[in-house]
Every structure is written in C-alpha cells, then in structure tokens.
Scaffold this motif. Structure first.
Motif, PDB file in Angstrom:
ATOM      1  N   GLY A  13       0.803  -1.219  -0.077  1.00 45.88           N
ATOM      2  CA  GLY A  13      -0.037   0.103   0.023  1.00 45.88           C
ATOM      3  C   GLY A  13       0.718   1.190  -0.163  1.00 45.88           C
ATOM      4  O   GLY A  13       0.475   2.064  -0.741  1.00 45.88           O
ATOM      5  N   PHE A  14       1.751   1.137   1.025  1.00 47.72           N
ATOM      6  CA  PHE A  14       2.525   2.621   1.249  1.00 47.72           C
ATOM      7  C   PHE A  14       3.350   2.911  -0.393  1.00 47.72           C
ATOM      8  O   PHE A  14       3.103   3.913  -0.755  1.00 47.72           O
ATOM      9  CB  PHE A  14       3.448   2.425   2.155  1.00 47.72           C
ATOM     10  CG  PHE A  14       4.660   3.730   2.443  1.00 47.72           C
ATOM     11  CD1 PHE A  14       4.253   4.674   2.838  1.00 47.72           C
ATOM     12  CD2 PHE A  14       5.764   3.505   1.710  1.00 47.72           C
ATOM     13  CE1 PHE A  14       4.997   6.010   2.798  1.00 47.72           C
ATOM     14  CE2 PHE A  14       6.647   4.489   1.893  1.00 47.72           C
ATOM     15  CZ  PHE A  14       6.304   5.558   2.431  1.00 47.72           C
ATOM     16  N   PRO A  15       4.180   1.911  -0.764  1.00 43.85           N
ATOM     17  CA  PRO A  15       4.956   2.377  -1.970  1.00 43.85           C
ATOM     18  C   PRO A  15       3.811   2.827  -3.265  1.00 43.85           C
ATOM     19  O   PRO A  15       4.080   3.832  -3.894  1.00 43.85           O
ATOM     20  CB  PRO A  15       5.346   0.917  -2.471  1.00 43.85           C
ATOM     21  CG  PRO A  15       5.828   0.343  -1.272  1.00 43.85           C
ATOM     22  CD  PRO A  15       4.424   0.484  -0.504  1.00 43.85           C
ATOM     23  N   TYR A  16       2.879   2.163  -3.334  1.00 43.61           N
ATOM     24  CA  TYR A  16       2.090   2.793  -4.539  1.00 43.61           C
ATOM     25  C   TYR A  16       1.298   4.052  -4.183  1.00 43.61           C
ATOM     26  O   TYR A  16       1.270   4.841  -5.082  1.00 43.61           O
ATOM     27  CB  TYR A  16       0.688   1.636  -4.475  1.00 43.61           C
ATOM     28  CG  TYR A  16      -0.279   2.073  -5.737  1.00 43.61           C
ATOM     29  CD1 TYR A  16       0.037   1.912  -7.006  1.00 43.61           C
ATOM     30  CD2 TYR A  16      -1.189   2.537  -5.312  1.00 43.61           C
ATOM     31  CE1 TYR A  16      -0.478   2.527  -7.921  1.00 43.61           C
ATOM     32  CE2 TYR A  16      -2.076   3.200  -6.364  1.00 43.61           C
ATOM     33  CZ  TYR A  16      -1.751   2.954  -7.709  1.00 43.61           C
ATOM     34  OH  TYR A  16      -2.697   3.419  -8.506  1.00 43.61           O
ATOM     35  N   LYS A  17       1.038   4.378  -2.967  1.00 40.76           N
ATOM     36  CA  LYS A  17       0.145   5.748  -2.747  1.00 40.76           C
ATOM     37  C   LYS A  17       1.415   6.752  -2.787  1.00 40.76           C
ATOM     38  O   LYS A  17       1.009   7.627  -3.125  1.00 40.76           O
ATOM     39  CB  LYS A  17      -0.246   5.680  -1.130  1.00 40.76           C
ATOM     40  CG  LYS A  17      -1.580   4.732  -1.245  1.00 40.76           C
ATOM     41  CD  LYS A  17      -2.051   4.594   0.451  1.00 40.76           C
ATOM     42  CE  LYS A  17      -3.303   3.633   0.479  1.00 40.76           C
ATOM     43  NZ  LYS A  17      -3.617   3.543   2.018  1.00 40.76           N
ATOM     44  N   ALA A  18       2.655   6.418  -2.419  1.00 34.45           N
ATOM     45  CA  ALA A  18       3.608   7.208  -2.693  1.00 34.45           C
ATOM     46  C   ALA A  18       3.984   7.667  -3.884  1.00 34.45           C
ATOM     47  O   ALA A  18       3.973   9.004  -4.394  1.00 34.45           O
ATOM     48  CB  ALA A  18       4.969   6.785  -1.746  1.00 34.45           C
ATOM     49  N   GLY A  19       4.006   6.822  -4.922  1.00 30.51           N
ATOM     50  CA  GLY A  19       4.430   6.956  -6.259  1.00 30.51           C
ATOM     51  C   GLY A  19       3.400   7.642  -6.941  1.00 30.51           C
ATOM     52  O   GLY A  19       3.601   8.439  -7.976  1.00 30.51           O
TER      53      GLY A  19
END
Length: 449
Positions: free
Chosen positions: A35-41
């Motif tokens: 979740g975190f990497p995708y939301k950041a990107g």
C-alpha cells in the motif's frame, strides 16, 4: 498487587527488544508492504513521503504512546485496561467500549486477512513451479476461483496463528517474533539488493521519492493520514495488549519512535524491492493484490532465477502477514483467558475457530458469493474490511486520543512515561489532545463524502 498478578498470569516480554519486534511485526503487514509504495508513487512521490512522515509524528506516534500507556499501566487486555484506567481516573467505565471495538475490529480483519495471507502461502509454491505457460492473471483467477483451495490455505494460516498465540507471551509470540522479524529484515534487504542489481532502480527511486507537488491535493493529505494511522496498527487493541507485557523500565516514548521508524523503513524498503522489478519488465505498477499476485509473478516468470526469487518474495509476504495476525488474535485471547473461564490455549482455539468460520464468507467472496452483497455495494470480504478499517479503527483511535488527552489522570501518565523532557511532554499532550483526534475525525468523516 492486582496489576502484578495480571502481568504474571499473561507473562511479560523478555528483553526490551521483544516488544519492539512484536509491535513492529504488528505494524508491518500486507497492506503496509504493497500500500505505502503505491500511494507514495501516485501521490507526489517525495512530497507524499514528507506528508506521511509528518502524520506519523503528529498522529501515529502520539496515539501509539497513549495505547502503550493504557496497556502497561493496567497490565490487562484492552477491555479491562480501559475499564480499570477509567475507574482510576474517576470517570465512567463506559470507556471500555474502546476495548470492545478494538477486539471486534481485530476479529473481523483477521477473518479476511487470513484468506489473503493463505494466498501468499499458496504463491510460495506457485512461484517456485510456474513455467510461465499460464499468464499470471489467469493463474490468479484459477487460485481464487477454487473455494476448496482458498479454504485449505486459510485453514493452514489460522492453525499457525492459533498455535503461536496459544503458546503464550514468552514461548509463543515472544519467541516467534525473535525469529520472524530478523528473517523478514534479511529477506527484505536481499530483495532490495537484488532489485538494485537487476531492476530499474533509478526509475523506482524517481517514482517513490522525486517530489511532485503538482500531484498533491486534499486527497493526498487524506491518504497520508490514513496510511500513517492504519500502518501502525492503532485502534485495534494490539499495541495496548502488547503494552501490557512491556517491562516497567522500558522507555515508552523512545520505543514508540523506534517502532514507527522501523515500520516506515520496511514500507520504503518494500517499494525499493518491488518497483525496480516492475519497471524493468515494463509492467503496470498497479495497487493491492494485483501488484504482488499478478505483476510480480509475471516478472518472476520472465527473470533468470525467478523460480528462486519468487518463493523468497512470497515467503517475505507470508512472514509479514503472520507477524500481524498474531497481534490481531492476541487482544481477544488475553481478555478471554484473564476472565478465568478459559485457559489461554482454549481461548486461542475457540476464538480462532470462530474467526476461521467467519473467514469462509471472505473466501467465498472471490467465487461463489461474488455477487452477494452483505452491505450496499460490498461483498462479504469488502464489508468486513469497511466495518473494521473504515469505521471501528478510526473511531477507536480517536476515542483513545480523547480519553488519554482529556480524561486520564495525568499522574498515571507521568508514572508510565518516567523521566521525560517537560517540552516533549507538553508537545505530546498538545498532539494527543488536539491534532490527533481532529485529524482522525477528518479522515473518518471524509471517506463518506
């Protein structure tokens, strides 16, 4: 004496790092990793990361400190902890609703989390034997279309979770997190190094960290706040329950910052492990299960030694899932066993059996019950997710902040915090009273509009 008796009945963490490993394991889960990497990107890269870190500091850590204080000062499960702390603070015992809400949320989350984690178990074998003859999307469709297959892996995962929790704090959870978390760390570092050498690392770094403030809007702040709150396992009673077993000489504030830092580090490393591979094979950086079960398997099918790297990756996901699942089960087991009606082993077995049966609905949501809506527009799994993550957790976290900030006796708080810088205490008091509850309330209300 009563508190000491309760601590003795449950056990206590052996060593200061055991709580840190257990709490970090609770925080690091499947949603945290993908979740975190995708939301950041997709929300401004470095700009999102900065907003996320601010939310961790202003919302996540203050509430975590509050939960640990409640657990350690009482030595009880979340329900009894809230009841005892309310009475000790000369306020209504109705505050125990926070404990009930947290335990209920944990049960609902584990019922569908176990099904998803079971798929991770399944993919350890699939990625080791996949020849690429069947596309990854067709492979995923085949996996979720079989009720028996999903139920088999769901059962295996729940049995493992129940066995660990039933063994107790020292011999069960404590011993396993000392094995699982270092394994997760080593596997994560290996995956990042592999991605640096064999993936498109520069594109991944740009995707994750290049600040793009043009993509920042009100929704970015909403997503960052939600991710910060939920990634630390707040509002579900896990941190409160784990806090009950924390040694009295352990510094609550320093420990909370350590857990938050490790949780964020794992989320960032997950992005650096996943996205270089995704970009190297020109795959779409999708979100959620599709990212790991379809996109990553597609990449593993194409890469050299994919039959070896794939199983290691899904082992990493399975460890993250297991470290979270034991923290979801523990609050309910602690409550049932400390009431004196059931032994810890029996409490773990009965509660796991109930969660296992409840998980049938989520497993069938992928196939036979895919058209059955339990709540308007949501199948069984999505309904469990919505009730727990979108309603119970934010309400629980907001009430914890309000109780600790406004109603809990200050002397109890200071006794637990020990020697603390007066300025740091005032800052924490300000955040727990004003920033945290209003921010969580904002996240909670905004999702309905």
């Amino acid at each position: 004496m009563e508190i000491q008796k309760q601590l003795k009945s449950h056990g206590a963490w052996i060593g200061k790092w055991t709580f840190i490993l257990a709490a970090t394991g609770s925080a690091v889960g499947l949603g945290n990793i993908w979740g975190f990497p995708y939301k950041a990107g997709t929300n401004g890269g470095g700009a999102f990361v900065l907003i996320y870190l601010a939310c961790i500091l202003m919302i996540g850590v203050p509430i975590m400190i509050g939960e640990i204080i409640l657990g350690r000062s009482s030595g009880n499960s979340p329900i009894n902890a809230m009841r005892r702390m309310a009475l000790a603070s000369n306020t209504s015992s109705s505050w125990q609703i926070i404990g009930w809400s947290g335990i209920t949320a944990g049960i609902l989350i584990l019922s569908f989390y176990s099904v998803i984690a079971g798929i991770c178990f399944n993919y350890i074998l699939i990625s080791a034997t996949s020849s690429g003859a069947m596309s990854a999307s067709d492979q995923f469709s085949e996996v979720i279309s079989s009720p028996l297959n999903l139920l088999f892996w769901h059962t295996l995962f729940m049995v493992m979770t129940a066995l660990i929790v039933s063994a107790g704090i020292k011999d069960g959870i404590g011993r396993m997190v000392k094995i699982l978390m270092p394994m997760l760390g080593l596997l994560m570092i290996f995956m990042v190094v592999y991605s640096m050498i064999n993936g498109n690392f520069s594109q991944a770094m740009s995707f994750l960290f290049a600040p793009d403030f043009s993509n920042v809007d009100a929704n970015t702040f909403l997503q960052a706040m939600g991710q910060a709150f939920f990634s630390l396992s707040l509002g579900m009673g896990s941190i409160m329950a784990y806090g009950a077993y924390m040694p009295k000489d352990q510094n609550v504030v320093n420990t909370s910052f350590t857990v938050a830092s490790l949780d964020t580090l794992v989320a960032v490393l997950a992005g650096l492990a996943i996205f270089p591979i995704i970009f190297a094979f020109n795959l779409e950086p999708g979100t959620g299960p599709g990212l790991v079960f379809v996109s990553m398997l597609t990449a593993f099918n194409q890469m050299t030694f994919g039959w070896l790297i794939g199983p290691l990756f899904f082992t990493l996901l399975s460890i993250a899932a297991l470290s979270s699942s034991i923290s979801l089960l523990e609050p309910g087991v602690a409550f049932l066993s400390e009431e004196g009606y059931l032994s810890r082993k029996m409490a773990a077995e009965l509660l796991s059996l109930f969660i296992w049966i409840l998980g049938f609905g989520s497993a069938l949501s992928f196939n036979i019950w895919s058209d059955f809506n339990l709540t308007p527009g949501r199948n069984f799994l999505d309904s469990m997710d919505f009730i727990a993550n979108q309603i119970l957790l934010p309400l629980g976290g907001m009430l914890i902040a309000i109780f600790v900030g406004w109603f809990m006796k200050e002397q109890i708080i200071k006794d637990e915090l020990g020697q603390i810088n007066p300025t740091v205490f005032k800052l924490w008091k300000f955040f727990i009273r004003f920033i945290a509850p209003f921010s969580v309330a904002f996240v909670f209300v905004s999702q309905f509009f």
